[in-house]
Design a protein around this motif. Structure first.
Motif, mmCIF file in Angstrom:
data_model
loop_
_atom_site.group_PDB
_atom_site.id
_atom_site.type_symbol
_atom_site.label_atom_id
_atom_site.label_comp_id
_atom_site.label_asym_id
_atom_site.label_seq_id
_atom_site.Cartn_x
_atom_site.Cartn_y
_atom_site.Cartn_z
ATOM 1 N N ARG A 5 0.846 -1.204 0.000
ATOM 2 C CA ARG A 5 0.000 0.000 0.000
ATOM 3 C C ARG A 5 0.876 1.247 0.000
ATOM 4 O O ARG A 5 0.560 2.233 -0.674
ATOM 5 C CB ARG A 5 -0.931 -0.010 1.221
ATOM 6 N N VAL A 164 -4.313 -2.851 -11.128
ATOM 7 C CA VAL A 164 -5.318 -1.795 -11.218
ATOM 8 C C VAL A 164 -6.373 -2.264 -12.212
ATOM 9 O O VAL A 164 -6.128 -3.208 -12.978
ATOM 10 C CB VAL A 164 -4.689 -0.457 -11.684
ATOM 11 N N TRP A 215 -5.622 6.409 -8.924
ATOM 12 C CA TRP A 215 -6.058 5.116 -8.395
ATOM 13 C C TRP A 215 -5.078 4.599 -7.336
ATOM 14 O O TRP A 215 -5.498 4.113 -6.277
ATOM 15 C CB TRP A 215 -6.182 4.087 -9.526
ATOM 16 N N VAL A 218 -5.497 6.680 -4.100
ATOM 17 C CA VAL A 218 -6.772 6.523 -3.417
ATOM 18 C C VAL A 218 -7.051 5.069 -3.032
ATOM 19 O O VAL A 218 -7.493 4.777 -1.914
ATOM 20 C CB VAL A 218 -7.924 7.064 -4.291
ATOM 21 N N LYS A 219 -6.796 4.140 -3.955
ATOM 22 C CA LYS A 219 -7.189 2.749 -3.750
ATOM 23 C C LYS A 219 -6.020 1.806 -3.469
ATOM 24 O O LYS A 219 -6.192 0.771 -2.825
ATOM 25 C CB LYS A 219 -7.938 2.242 -4.984
ATOM 26 N N ARG A 222 -4.857 -3.590 -6.435
ATOM 27 C CA ARG A 222 -5.872 -4.617 -6.252
ATOM 28 C C ARG A 222 -5.194 -5.945 -5.928
ATOM 29 O O ARG A 222 -4.013 -6.148 -6.244
ATOM 30 C CB ARG A 222 -6.711 -4.752 -7.531
#
Length: 243
Positions: A5, A164, A215, A218-219, A222
Protein backbone atom coordinates in the motif's frame (compact mmCIF):
# COMPACT_ATOMS: atom_id res chain seq x y z
CA UNK A 1 -0.46 0.37 6.12
CA UNK A 2 1.17 -2.56 4.33
CA UNK A 3 4.36 -2.23 2.32
CA UNK A 4 2.52 -2.69 -0.99
CA UNK A 5 0.00 0.00 0.00
CA UNK A 6 2.89 2.34 0.77
CA UNK A 7 4.46 1.51 -2.59
CA UNK A 8 1.24 2.31 -4.42
CA UNK A 9 0.80 5.55 -2.47
CA UNK A 10 4.35 6.75 -3.16
CA UNK A 11 4.25 5.76 -6.85
CA UNK A 12 0.85 7.40 -7.33
CA UNK A 13 2.08 10.56 -5.64
CA UNK A 14 5.08 10.69 -7.97
CA UNK A 15 2.74 10.36 -10.96
CA UNK A 16 0.60 13.23 -9.73
CA UNK A 17 3.72 15.35 -9.11
CA UNK A 18 4.68 14.97 -12.78
CA UNK A 19 1.37 16.64 -13.71
CA UNK A 20 1.58 19.29 -10.99
CA UNK A 21 5.11 20.25 -12.05
CA UNK A 22 5.05 19.90 -15.85
CA UNK A 23 1.80 21.65 -16.74
CA UNK A 24 2.52 25.02 -15.04
CA UNK A 25 6.11 24.93 -16.30
CA UNK A 26 5.11 24.50 -19.95
CA UNK A 27 2.02 26.71 -20.01
CA UNK A 28 2.92 29.50 -17.61
CA UNK A 29 6.49 29.90 -16.38
CA UNK A 30 8.44 29.15 -19.56
CA UNK A 31 6.20 31.07 -21.94
CA UNK A 32 8.41 34.22 -22.10
CA UNK A 33 11.52 32.36 -23.23
CA UNK A 34 9.80 29.85 -25.52
CA UNK A 35 7.66 32.34 -27.44
CA UNK A 36 9.97 35.35 -27.67
CA UNK A 37 12.63 34.79 -30.30
CA UNK A 38 14.58 37.80 -29.00
CA UNK A 39 14.31 36.94 -25.31
CA UNK A 40 18.08 36.82 -24.91
CA UNK A 41 18.37 40.56 -25.70
CA UNK A 42 15.09 41.62 -24.08
CA UNK A 43 14.34 42.87 -20.58
CA UNK A 44 13.73 39.23 -19.69
CA UNK A 45 11.75 37.42 -17.01
CA UNK A 46 14.59 35.38 -15.62
CA UNK A 47 13.08 34.59 -12.23
CA UNK A 48 9.93 33.27 -13.86
CA UNK A 49 11.96 31.15 -16.30
CA UNK A 50 14.18 29.74 -13.54
CA UNK A 51 11.08 28.68 -11.60
CA UNK A 52 9.83 26.93 -14.73
CA UNK A 53 13.16 25.15 -15.09
CA UNK A 54 13.00 24.10 -11.45
CA UNK A 55 9.55 22.60 -12.02
CA UNK A 56 10.94 20.68 -14.99
CA UNK A 57 13.70 19.32 -12.73
CA UNK A 58 11.03 18.22 -10.24
CA UNK A 59 9.16 16.58 -13.11
CA UNK A 60 12.28 14.70 -14.21
CA UNK A 61 13.00 13.44 -10.71
CA UNK A 62 9.36 12.39 -10.24
CA UNK A 63 9.56 10.45 -13.52
CA UNK A 64 12.44 8.42 -12.13
CA UNK A 65 10.61 8.05 -8.82
CA UNK A 66 7.58 6.42 -10.46
CA UNK A 67 9.69 3.72 -12.06
CA UNK A 68 12.04 3.04 -9.15
CA UNK A 69 9.13 2.79 -6.72
CA UNK A 70 7.12 0.40 -8.88
CA UNK A 71 10.03 -1.79 -9.97
CA UNK A 72 10.09 -4.15 -6.92
CA UNK A 73 6.40 -4.91 -7.49
CA UNK A 74 6.05 -5.13 -11.28
CA UNK A 75 9.27 -7.12 -11.73
CA UNK A 76 7.35 -10.05 -10.24
CA UNK A 77 5.21 -10.00 -13.38
CA UNK A 78 8.06 -9.64 -15.87
CA UNK A 79 11.49 -8.43 -14.79
CA UNK A 80 12.66 -7.56 -18.32
CA UNK A 81 9.67 -5.30 -18.99
CA UNK A 82 10.01 -3.76 -15.52
CA UNK A 83 13.69 -2.98 -16.11
CA UNK A 84 12.83 -1.56 -19.51
CA UNK A 85 10.29 0.73 -17.85
CA UNK A 86 12.90 2.00 -15.37
CA UNK A 87 15.35 2.61 -18.22
CA UNK A 88 12.84 4.46 -20.38
CA UNK A 89 11.81 6.68 -17.46
CA UNK A 90 15.44 7.51 -16.73
CA UNK A 91 16.02 8.33 -20.40
CA UNK A 92 12.96 10.58 -20.39
CA UNK A 93 14.27 12.39 -17.31
CA UNK A 94 17.70 12.81 -18.88
CA UNK A 95 16.22 14.36 -22.02
CA UNK A 96 14.14 16.74 -19.90
CA UNK A 97 17.28 17.82 -18.03
CA UNK A 98 19.03 18.61 -21.32
CA UNK A 99 16.18 20.98 -22.14
CA UNK A 100 16.47 22.59 -18.70
CA UNK A 101 20.20 23.18 -19.15
CA UNK A 102 19.66 24.77 -22.58
CA UNK A 103 17.13 27.27 -21.19
CA UNK A 104 19.31 28.12 -18.20
CA UNK A 105 22.14 28.76 -20.67
CA UNK A 106 19.95 31.36 -22.41
CA UNK A 107 19.30 33.04 -19.05
CA UNK A 108 23.04 33.13 -18.28
CA UNK A 109 23.93 34.58 -21.68
CA UNK A 110 21.22 37.23 -21.35
CA UNK A 111 22.51 38.29 -17.93
CA UNK A 112 26.20 38.26 -18.90
CA UNK A 113 26.18 39.72 -22.40
CA UNK A 114 22.86 41.35 -23.40
CA UNK A 115 23.18 45.13 -23.58
CA UNK A 116 26.90 45.18 -22.83
CA UNK A 117 29.14 47.33 -25.06
CA UNK A 118 30.75 45.39 -27.88
CA UNK A 119 28.25 42.53 -27.78
CA UNK A 120 27.34 41.10 -31.17
CA UNK A 121 23.56 41.21 -30.81
CA UNK A 122 22.84 39.22 -33.96
CA UNK A 123 25.10 36.37 -32.87
CA UNK A 124 23.62 36.43 -29.38
CA UNK A 125 20.08 36.22 -30.75
CA UNK A 126 21.06 33.32 -33.03
CA UNK A 127 22.65 31.47 -30.11
CA UNK A 128 19.57 32.04 -27.96
CA UNK A 129 17.26 30.73 -30.66
CA UNK A 130 19.48 27.66 -31.12
CA UNK A 131 19.34 26.86 -27.41
CA UNK A 132 15.56 27.25 -27.34
CA UNK A 133 15.38 24.97 -30.40
CA UNK A 134 17.31 22.36 -28.42
CA UNK A 135 14.71 22.58 -25.69
CA UNK A 136 11.90 22.23 -28.23
CA UNK A 137 13.44 19.02 -29.56
CA UNK A 138 13.98 17.64 -26.07
CA UNK A 139 10.32 18.34 -25.33
CA UNK A 140 9.34 16.29 -28.38
CA UNK A 141 11.72 13.40 -27.74
CA UNK A 142 11.27 13.41 -23.95
CA UNK A 143 7.75 14.21 -22.67
CA UNK A 144 6.38 14.00 -26.22
CA UNK A 145 7.65 10.56 -27.23
CA UNK A 146 8.90 8.56 -24.24
CA UNK A 147 5.48 8.37 -22.48
CA UNK A 148 4.33 6.17 -25.37
CA UNK A 149 7.11 3.66 -24.65
CA UNK A 150 6.39 3.94 -20.92
CA UNK A 151 2.72 3.20 -21.57
CA UNK A 152 3.55 0.12 -23.61
CA UNK A 153 5.90 -1.27 -20.95
CA UNK A 154 4.08 -0.41 -17.73
CA UNK A 155 0.67 -0.73 -19.35
CA UNK A 156 1.48 -4.33 -20.31
CA UNK A 157 2.67 -5.10 -16.78
CA UNK A 158 -0.38 -3.54 -15.16
CA UNK A 159 -2.80 -5.16 -17.60
CA UNK A 160 -1.38 -8.65 -17.06
CA UNK A 161 -1.00 -8.36 -13.29
CA UNK A 162 -4.41 -6.70 -12.75
CA UNK A 163 -2.90 -4.49 -10.05
CA UNK A 164 -5.32 -1.79 -11.22
CA UNK A 165 -8.58 -2.07 -13.21
CA UNK A 166 -7.73 -3.13 -16.74
CA UNK A 167 -9.49 -0.11 -18.26
CA UNK A 168 -6.66 2.07 -16.91
CA UNK A 169 -3.71 0.36 -18.65
CA UNK A 170 -5.94 -0.20 -21.69
CA UNK A 171 -6.02 3.58 -22.20
CA UNK A 172 -2.23 3.63 -22.22
CA UNK A 173 -1.93 0.68 -24.58
CA UNK A 174 -4.41 2.26 -27.01
CA UNK A 175 -2.91 5.73 -26.73
CA UNK A 176 0.74 4.69 -27.15
CA UNK A 177 0.54 4.05 -30.94
CA UNK A 178 -1.36 7.33 -31.39
CA UNK A 179 1.30 9.26 -29.50
CA UNK A 180 4.09 7.53 -31.42
CA UNK A 181 2.40 8.42 -34.71
CA UNK A 182 1.92 12.06 -33.68
CA UNK A 183 5.54 12.40 -32.51
CA UNK A 184 6.82 10.81 -35.72
CA UNK A 185 4.68 13.14 -37.82
CA UNK A 186 6.08 16.13 -35.92
CA UNK A 187 9.63 14.80 -36.31
CA UNK A 188 9.25 14.79 -40.09
CA UNK A 189 7.50 18.17 -40.19
CA UNK A 190 4.08 16.84 -41.16
CA UNK A 191 2.35 18.35 -38.12
CA UNK A 192 3.18 20.87 -35.43
CA UNK A 193 3.71 19.73 -31.86
CA UNK A 194 1.05 22.17 -30.68
CA UNK A 195 -1.50 21.17 -33.34
CA UNK A 196 -4.94 19.83 -32.51
CA UNK A 197 -3.98 16.39 -33.86
CA UNK A 198 -0.97 16.19 -31.54
CA UNK A 199 -3.08 17.25 -28.56
CA UNK A 200 -5.79 14.67 -29.32
CA UNK A 201 -3.18 11.93 -29.78
CA UNK A 202 -1.65 12.74 -26.39
CA UNK A 203 -4.95 12.61 -24.47
CA UNK A 204 -5.25 8.81 -23.95
CA UNK A 205 -1.71 8.50 -22.55
CA UNK A 206 -2.24 11.54 -20.33
CA UNK A 207 -5.51 10.03 -19.10
CA UNK A 208 -3.74 6.72 -18.42
CA UNK A 209 -1.00 8.31 -16.33
CA UNK A 210 -3.37 10.58 -14.41
CA UNK A 211 -5.90 7.82 -13.68
CA UNK A 212 -3.10 5.44 -12.67
CA UNK A 213 -1.71 8.00 -10.23
CA UNK A 214 -5.10 8.80 -8.73
CA UNK A 215 -6.06 5.12 -8.40
CA UNK A 216 -2.81 4.17 -6.65
CA UNK A 217 -3.11 7.09 -4.22
CA UNK A 218 -6.77 6.52 -3.42
CA UNK A 219 -7.19 2.75 -3.75
CA UNK A 220 -3.74 1.19 -3.90
CA UNK A 221 -3.12 -2.09 -5.68
CA UNK A 222 -5.87 -4.62 -6.25
CA UNK A 223 -5.31 -8.20 -5.04
CA UNK A 224 -3.04 -9.99 -7.48
CA UNK A 225 -1.06 -13.25 -7.54
CA UNK A 226 2.19 -11.29 -7.88
CA UNK A 227 1.58 -9.71 -4.47
CA UNK A 228 1.52 -13.10 -2.74
CA UNK A 229 4.46 -13.78 -0.40
CA UNK A 230 7.32 -15.51 -2.18
CA UNK A 231 8.38 -18.99 -1.13
CA UNK A 232 12.10 -19.38 -0.33
CA UNK A 233 13.88 -21.72 -2.73
CA UNK A 234 14.03 -25.29 -1.50
CA UNK A 235 11.24 -25.12 1.07
CA UNK A 236 8.41 -26.16 -1.21
CA UNK A 237 5.85 -24.46 1.00
CA UNK A 238 5.06 -20.97 2.37
CA UNK A 239 6.62 -19.98 5.63
CA UNK A 240 4.30 -20.22 8.66
CA UNK A 241 4.71 -18.67 12.09
CA UNK A 242 6.53 -20.80 14.64
CA UNK A 243 4.28 -22.53 17.12
Amino acid sequence: MTSTRKTALVAGTFYLITFIASIPAALLFLDPILNNANYIVSAGSDTRVVWGCLLDVVNALACIGTAVTLFPVVKRQNEALALGFVTSRMLEAAVIMIGVVSLLAVVTLRQDFAGHPGTDTATLVTTGRALVAVRDWTFLLGPGLMPALNALLLGTLMYRSRLVPRIIPAMGLIGAPLLLAAATATLFGLTDQTSAWSAIAALPVAAWELSLGVWMVVKGFRPSPILAPTVPTGTGRPLTPAA
